[in-house]
Design an enzyme around this catalytic site. Structure first.
Site, PDB file in Angstrom:
ATOM      1  N   SER A  37       0.804  -1.236   0.000  1.00 57.79           N
ATOM      2  CA  SER A  37       0.000   0.000   0.000  1.00 57.79           C
ATOM      3  C   SER A  37       0.832   1.278   0.000  1.00 57.79           C
ATOM      4  CB  SER A  37      -0.925   0.021   1.214  1.00 57.79           C
ATOM      5  OG  SER A  37      -0.166  -0.069   2.400  1.00 57.79           O
ATOM      6  N   ASP A 328      -3.995   7.748   7.935  1.00 62.87           N
ATOM      7  CA  ASP A 328      -4.838   6.830   8.706  1.00 62.87           C
ATOM      8  C   ASP A 328      -3.951   6.143   9.745  1.00 62.87           C
ATOM      9  OD1 ASP A 328      -3.531   4.740   7.360  1.00 62.87           O
ATOM     10  OD2 ASP A 328      -5.180   4.372   5.968  1.00 62.87           O
ATOM     11  N   HIS A 331      -0.952   4.542   7.408  1.00 63.35           N
ATOM     12  CA  HIS A 331      -0.295   5.187   6.264  1.00 63.35           C
ATOM     13  C   HIS A 331      -0.022   6.672   6.446  1.00 63.35           C
ATOM     14  CE1 HIS A 331      -2.701   1.714   4.778  1.00 63.35           C
ATOM     15  NE2 HIS A 331      -1.552   1.434   4.190  1.00 63.35           N
TER      16      HIS A 331
END
Ligand SMILES: *[C@@H]1O[C@H](CO)[C@@H](O)[C@H](O)[C@H]1NC(C)=O
Ligand SMILES: *[C@@H]1O[C@H](CO)[C@@H](O)[C@H](O)[C@H]1NC(C)=O
Length: 352
Positions: A37, A328, A331
């Protein structure tokens, strides 16, 4: 000097000049991305997985304010990298049907959020395992050759800059999370070595496929991710130092593999871009970098949300993400990624 000697000397000088100008013209024609990610620009949108984020508030600060599947409020490091090499400002995801090989010729992303080195990590949330990213890359090579001709395609493939960012999930999503899984088969040290073996094999496979320039990053100071602080009750929600030490140790092993492969494989330019220290520096001294908050993320309560939970907790999301190191609970924000990208660029001059 004899005529013949001079002749040889002249030839020698010309050869050096030609080689010099070749290196000087070593422009990067494409950015090609593998990983998780931290670099996935939207492949998971096309998978039956819950590891997705193509909804609000993700992408809030992306051009057009669009959620793209990037786990961020804006762009990711490969996007910044691409832009700084004079290529497009965003890198398309390979599985995005909006794009085709003509777009992918100057940059493409095979990364998949929630994946890792270990096949078992990709299994947790049913995302693309690393071996499959490589299969997609081989398919891409074939398509590029069909589209541009073998010679031109090979030139792009060998001059392109490859960026790889993966490994954190093997620990936070898999080893430390799945009971009766890898932690019952391996000590953490053994698991590191298992992953390192996969990393080395992956890099060698890339080399044999003609890849030459790689910027390879290790894993994050995962003990300081807000989600890891949340569960760190013992230390009053400080960074989990055990996790950070594992990350440091792992990165040390990776960097040894990088040196070894650079020695063994002729013409391989493998750079170990260490994101660990710069991210830790930002987390420890947020004010120095213009941030106000480093211990929780911007979305929701900032303590546990990522993906769909950010959407559900939308009303609690912060208004100005530039004040936050983390977007978040896992991340970084776009601003943090930009700082890290600039730092990487400074350390990868050889690719310019
Ligand atoms: C790629 O897509 C563009 C725009 O949709 C189209 O014009 C072009 O022909 C396509 N190229 C290939 C190689 O499929
Ligand atoms: C991961 O899965 C692929 C495909 O089944 C397999 O070829 C590969 O050996 C596996 N990797 C490891 C380390 O087990």
């Amino acid at each position: 000097m004899e005529m013949e000697t001079m002749h040889i000397l002249l030839l020698f000088i010309i050869q050096i000049l030609v080689q010099g100008s070749k290196t000087g013209a070593n422009k990067v024609p494409a950015i090609i991305v593998f990983g998780d990610s931290s670099v996935d620009t939207g492949n998971n949108n096309y998978l039956p997985t819950i590891a997705k984020c193509n909804f609000e508030p993700y992408g809030r600060d992306f051009p057009g304010g669009t959620p793209t599947g990037r786990f961020c409020n804006g762009r990711l490091p490969p996007d910044f990298l691409s832009e700084s090499f004079g290529l497009k400002p965003t890198i398309p995801a390979y599985l995005d049907p909006m794009y085709n090989i003509s777009d992918f010729a100057s940059g493409v992303c095979f990364a998949s959020a929630a994946t890792g080195y270990d096949n078992a990590t990709a299994d947790v949330l049913k995302v693309i395992p690393l071996w499959k990213e490589l299969e997609y890359y081989k398919e891409y090579q074939d398509k590029l050759k069909a589209y541009l001709g073998v010679e031109k395609a090979n030139e792009i493939l060998s001059e392109a800059l490859y960026t790889i960012s993966i490994g954190t999930n093997d620990f936070i999503e898999n080893y430390y999370t799945i009971p009766g899984g890898r932690s019952s088969q391996f000590t953490v040290e053994q698991y590191q070595d298992f992953l390192i073996g996969i990393a080395e094999d992956f890099l060698k496979q890339l080399y044999h496929l003609g890849v030459r320039k790689i910027s390879f990053t290790g894993i994050a100071p995962m003990g300081c991710l807000p989600a890891m602080r949340t569960t760190n009750f013992m230390d009053n929600h400080g960074c989990n130092e055990e996790y950070n030490n594992v990350a440091l140790q792992f990165n040390g092993k990776l960097s040894k593999v990088v040196s070894k492969l650079n020695r063994e494989l002729a013409g391989f330019k493998l750079v170990f871009a260490d994101g660990y220290s710069i991210l830790l520096e930002i987390i420890r001294n947020p004010f120095k970098f213009g941030f106000e908050v480093a211990d929780v993320g911007c979305c929701g309560t900032g303590t546990f949300e990522a993906g769909i939970l950010c959407n559900l907790e939308g009303p609690f999301t912060c208004t100005d993400a530039t004040k936050f190191v983390f977007w978040d609970s896992i991340h970084p924000t776009e601003k943090t990624y930009k700082i890290i990208s600039d730092y990487f660029l400074m350390h990868s001059k050889e690719f310019r």
